[in-house]
Enzyme design. Sequence first.
Site, PDB file in Angstrom:
ATOM      1  N   HIS A 195       1.031  -1.216  -0.149  1.00  0.00           N
ATOM      2  CA  HIS A 195       0.091  -0.051  -0.021  1.00  0.00           C
ATOM      3  C   HIS A 195       0.944   1.079  -0.063  1.00  0.00           C
ATOM      4  O   HIS A 195       0.518   2.391   0.485  1.00  0.00           O
ATOM      5  CB  HIS A 195      -0.938   0.109   1.270  1.00  0.00           C
ATOM      6  CG  HIS A 195      -1.958  -0.899   1.363  1.00  0.00           C
ATOM      7  ND1 HIS A 195      -3.432  -0.875   0.953  1.00  0.00           N
ATOM      8  CD2 HIS A 195      -1.932  -2.280   1.928  1.00  0.00           C
ATOM      9  CE1 HIS A 195      -4.188  -1.866   0.759  1.00  0.00           C
ATOM     10  NE2 HIS A 195      -3.176  -2.679   1.468  1.00  0.00           N
TER      11      HIS A 195
ATOM     12  N   THR B 107      -8.437   6.855  -1.553  1.00  0.00           N
ATOM     13  CA  THR B 107      -9.818   6.115  -1.557  1.00  0.00           C
ATOM     14  C   THR B 107     -10.644   7.415  -1.384  1.00  0.00           C
ATOM     15  O   THR B 107     -11.973   7.270  -1.852  1.00  0.00           O
ATOM     16  CB  THR B 107     -10.014   5.075  -0.795  1.00  0.00           C
ATOM     17  OG1 THR B 107      -9.352   5.478   0.371  1.00  0.00           O
ATOM     18  CG2 THR B 107      -9.345   3.949  -1.465  1.00  0.00           C
TER      19      THR B 107
ATOM     20  N   LYS C 256      -7.619  14.075   4.698  1.00  0.00           N
ATOM     21  CA  LYS C 256      -6.859  12.894   4.748  1.00  0.00           C
ATOM     22  C   LYS C 256      -5.724  13.157   5.839  1.00  0.00           C
ATOM     23  O   LYS C 256      -5.890  14.115   6.370  1.00  0.00           O
ATOM     24  CB  LYS C 256      -6.189  12.890   3.166  1.00  0.00           C
ATOM     25  CG  LYS C 256      -5.662  14.196   2.879  1.00  0.00           C
ATOM     26  CD  LYS C 256      -5.059  14.301   1.261  1.00  0.00           C
ATOM     27  CE  LYS C 256      -5.929  14.450   0.439  1.00  0.00           C
ATOM     28  NZ  LYS C 256      -6.184  13.054  -0.473  1.00  0.00           N
ATOM     29  N   ARG C 257      -5.168  12.124   6.001  1.00  0.00           N
ATOM     30  CA  ARG C 257      -4.247  12.306   7.110  1.00  0.00           C
ATOM     31  C   ARG C 257      -3.272  13.304   6.821  1.00  0.00           C
ATOM     32  O   ARG C 257      -2.870  13.470   5.410  1.00  0.00           O
ATOM     33  CB  ARG C 257      -3.313  10.770   7.223  1.00  0.00           C
ATOM     34  CG  ARG C 257      -4.255   9.732   7.934  1.00  0.00           C
ATOM     35  CD  ARG C 257      -4.328  10.389   9.539  1.00  0.00           C
ATOM     36  NE  ARG C 257      -3.216  10.496  10.260  1.00  0.00           N
ATOM     37  CZ  ARG C 257      -2.767   9.329  11.316  1.00  0.00           C
ATOM     38  NH1 ARG C 257      -3.577   8.432  11.388  1.00  0.00           N
ATOM     39  NH2 ARG C 257      -1.733   9.619  11.893  1.00  0.00           N
TER      40      ARG C 257
ATOM     41  N   LYS D  71     -14.663   8.746  -3.200  1.00  0.00           N
ATOM     42  CA  LYS D  71     -15.691   8.851  -2.621  1.00  0.00           C
ATOM     43  C   LYS D  71     -16.249  10.369  -3.056  1.00  0.00           C
ATOM     44  O   LYS D  71     -17.441  10.644  -3.249  1.00  0.00           O
ATOM     45  CB  LYS D  71     -15.521   8.965  -1.076  1.00  0.00           C
ATOM     46  CG  LYS D  71     -15.200   7.569  -0.522  1.00  0.00           C
ATOM     47  CD  LYS D  71     -14.614   7.680   1.014  1.00  0.00           C
ATOM     48  CE  LYS D  71     -13.815   6.325   0.984  1.00  0.00           C
ATOM     49  NZ  LYS D  71     -12.928   6.413   2.423  1.00  0.00           N
TER      50      LYS D  71
ATOM     51  N   LYS E 133       1.289  14.584   0.991  1.00  0.00           N
ATOM     52  CA  LYS E 133       0.026  14.884   0.474  1.00  0.00           C
ATOM     53  C   LYS E 133      -0.054  16.384   0.144  1.00  0.00           C
ATOM     54  O   LYS E 133      -1.044  16.699  -0.451  1.00  0.00           O
ATOM     55  CB  LYS E 133      -0.959  14.389   1.539  1.00  0.00           C
ATOM     56  CG  LYS E 133      -1.125  12.966   1.692  1.00  0.00           C
ATOM     57  CD  LYS E 133      -2.005  12.479   2.697  1.00  0.00           C
ATOM     58  CE  LYS E 133      -1.966  11.005   3.121  1.00  0.00           C
ATOM     59  NZ  LYS E 133      -2.923   9.959   2.169  1.00  0.00           N
TER      60      LYS E 133
HETATM   61  C1  NBG Z   1      -2.435   3.748   2.094  1.00  0.00           C
HETATM   62  C2  NBG Z   1      -1.975   4.597   0.896  1.00  0.00           C
HETATM   63  C3  NBG Z   1      -3.173   5.236   0.070  1.00  0.00           C
HETATM   64  C4  NBG Z   1      -4.187   4.187  -0.284  1.00  0.00           C
HETATM   65  C5  NBG Z   1      -4.601   3.120   0.823  1.00  0.00           C
HETATM   66  C6  NBG Z   1      -5.323   1.859   0.700  1.00  0.00           C
HETATM   67  C7  NBG Z   1      -0.626   3.100   3.777  1.00  0.00           C
HETATM   68  C8  NBG Z   1       0.495   2.219   4.041  1.00  0.00           C
HETATM   69  N1  NBG Z   1      -1.204   3.190   2.495  1.00  0.00           N
HETATM   70  O1  NBG Z   1      -2.852   5.803  -1.062  1.00  0.00           O
HETATM   71  O2  NBG Z   1      -1.232   5.710   1.319  1.00  0.00           O
HETATM   72  O3  NBG Z   1      -5.226   4.361  -0.857  1.00  0.00           O
HETATM   73  O4  NBG Z   1      -3.209   2.971   1.723  1.00  0.00           O
HETATM   74  O5  NBG Z   1      -4.906   1.275  -0.271  1.00  0.00           O
HETATM   75  O6  NBG Z   1      -1.558   3.691   4.665  1.00  0.00           O
END
Ligand code: NBG
Length: 825
Positions: free
Chosen positions: A369, A670, A560-561, A674, A566
């Site tokens: 991920h 994701t 988002k975080r 949404k 980002k």
């Molecule tokens: C996160 C990514 C996102 C992705 C999500 C779900 C981690 C390690 N990765 O871009 O930063 O959408 O995983 O796949 O949290």
Amino acid sequence: MEPSHPLARGPVASPPHSVDAFVKEFLRELNYGQGVPLSRSSLNDQYLALARTVRGYLTARWLETARKRRSHTERAVGYLSAEYLLGRQLDNALLATDLTQIAEDALHACGIELDALRQVEVEPGLGNGGLGRLAACFIDSMATMGAPCIGYGLRYEYGIFKQTFVDGRQIEIPDNWLSMGDPWEIAHPEMEVPVHFGGHTERYVDEAGRDRVKWIHGWDVLGIRYNYMVPGYQNGVVNTLRLWRARATRAFDLDIFNAGDYAQAVRSQTFAENISKVLYPEDSTPQGKELRLQQQYFFVACSLYDFIKHTQPTDFDVRDLPERIIFQLNDTHPVIAIPELMRLLVDDYGLEWEDAWGITRQCFAYTCHTLLPEALEVWPVSLMERLLPRHMEIIYRINEGFLDEVREAYPGDELRVRRMSIIGDHPERSVRMAHLATVASVKVNGVAELHSQLLRDKVLNDFAELWPDKFTNVTNGVTPRRFVRQANPYLSKLITDTIGVGWVANLDRLEELEVYAEDEDFREKFRAVKAANKERITRVLQRRDGIALPEGHLLDVMVKRLHEYKRQSLKLLHIVTLYDGIISGRLDPASVTPRTVVFGAKAAPGYRMAKETIYLINSAATVINADPRVEGRLFMAFPANYNVTLAERLIPAADLSEQISLAGKEASGTGNMKFALNGALTIGTDDGANVEIRRLVGDDNFFLFGMDEPQVAELQARGYRPADYYETNENLRSAINLIASGHFTGGDRDAAGLFVGDLLSNDAFLALADYQSYMDAQARVEAYYADQEAWTKSAILNVARSGYFSSDRSMRDYIDRIWHVKTGV
Ligand code: NBG
């Protein structure tokens, strides 16, 4: 003993779907479950009784699904994930059982408003961000498709911290989510699973004369099973999510107790139970803490044991394991399951190494991920040896066999051998969990096309050369039940009135909306939906945060975080540039589109730059919102503690979705999906799933800006100097100077020092390089927004063309490319 009463032979049917039956069940739960009469019940009593009533309706289906799964021993998916960011359960359960209206009427008859009870529910925050939310979407989709799937994870006592702001700075408060009771879980304290740690290994020769290894454990804990129901959407299927809590073994504390030290016994208990105490709040960047490894091993050891011992028939032959299960490794967190399965097969079941390895290699698949190298987990060999000595030996042996394979494929290429080894040498000897996962897995996938390509070409390139067929892509998705049907009832009604209800379980059908983009009447209704959602979020933020959103603005949302890649910093530069332009007279306020920017973001508590960014955004918001020169033009809001519940209210109201990471850094995203599904237009880079969103919705309906990944790589190779951009771009310089002057921080220049200093001298994620392109794209947004008919057309097309981003489609792809399990069970 065979039960003699006919009713005792199977699950009792759930009560009929009628208002009267619901009232009866609800009052029974309230009176006999909570032990209060309606007249004396608190809101929490009522919520708990309601939740248990709804759970009751699910239970018959759950038992029935489990019975079917036991009788068809087809392959199931074991989803191993350290995080499940579930969000509130009540609405989802009501929707799945089609009980929303009945519950509303039944409660009404009791003088209770359903909406008031909804507010009581505390969301289980058992995840950090996208990765945990993805797991929650996936298990929802598997249930809706009737696919055999059991989710395994950790029942953290404290989920992701609650964020508050004090003088603009983030303060973390423990999230004691269980304090009011969790009506959705079913505990099985009698089915404890032993888990071992520490100690050492010994060699011995068994009766058959074979060399064997015994692990002499140092200490043990018990895994306590908690079940959660995962209902499919109105299809009668209810799957299971099984989360583990750590409990001290009795033997463990009794020994010490017998030695006369009661206080020490209690301390030891606390030590063991710490394992499932708290979710680590790092997102994307692991911390490498010992307790974290304990958590990881704890939950996978429980899960493998549970699957083999509790879900399979007693005469089950472990050699058949690959026919019964495929364990999906959600990132590297559960990868220690690989040596654990080897240990079970070789040490406990007495299989030969090669046979065990043959089985293990068919039982796992791995999803990566991330692309950030620092986010790929490694564990020091020294820690592994201390905590899991037997597993470390097994990893060494796996590595030996694997490196032989590499040497055979590339004779003489020792550099490659070193690069690929599961054990790394720098900066200290450590286990590279992504390598271990790749070696043992049937398939390795990335989470969006670009990400999978970069995995193959860069991060895991050597592995992709050795095993090209092992690599595949599955683009992420989101569940339309929660993120459209529940979150956006107005839009859902409009869609259902227009094309029928089938879209909720078949999101491709949204394409039938495409023709309505040309229909003036439909566009007007679509705009009315947006307006209603804006009114709703205005009420929510007023009540929740005391924020008064202005009316009639373009609603621009970045949630988002908080992470440097980002680039919340770039968003801040955009706002400050507009503000600076207006107050300096360079920009005519009348030419600026009235805009409200909403941020939502938690920073990892130890992530300094992220916390500074939060502070600056809050500081800018305070100054800008109070400045009469920009009144009616610019407004900023940063509600604290962004979570799934807030996302469900905020996303449907957004006009503009900010997806502005540096190209090549966001694996997928994701949130971006949404927003598109709820009719926001995206301003974004060519990164992660943005690439696919843009391709599907069309260039005319997406605001692209910034460098693409090859351009980023090229600029970095040339040598990036952020100061060049500062020196040559007047607006940028002026905006940065304004921040640096202390304008937003009460005259305190130092308060912005870290942020500004980093931007000018480092700027690892090239915000300054993309700045002008971003500003230009924002100007295109303003011009386009002025034409409401055109904008609405684009928004409708975003909805109509985003059906691909359903997690049902993701699950279909996993099933076809990786899992090969049957659906419709
Ligand atoms: C996160 C990514 C996102 C992705 C999500 C779900 C981690 C390690 N990765 O871009 O930063 O959408 O995983 O796949 O949290």
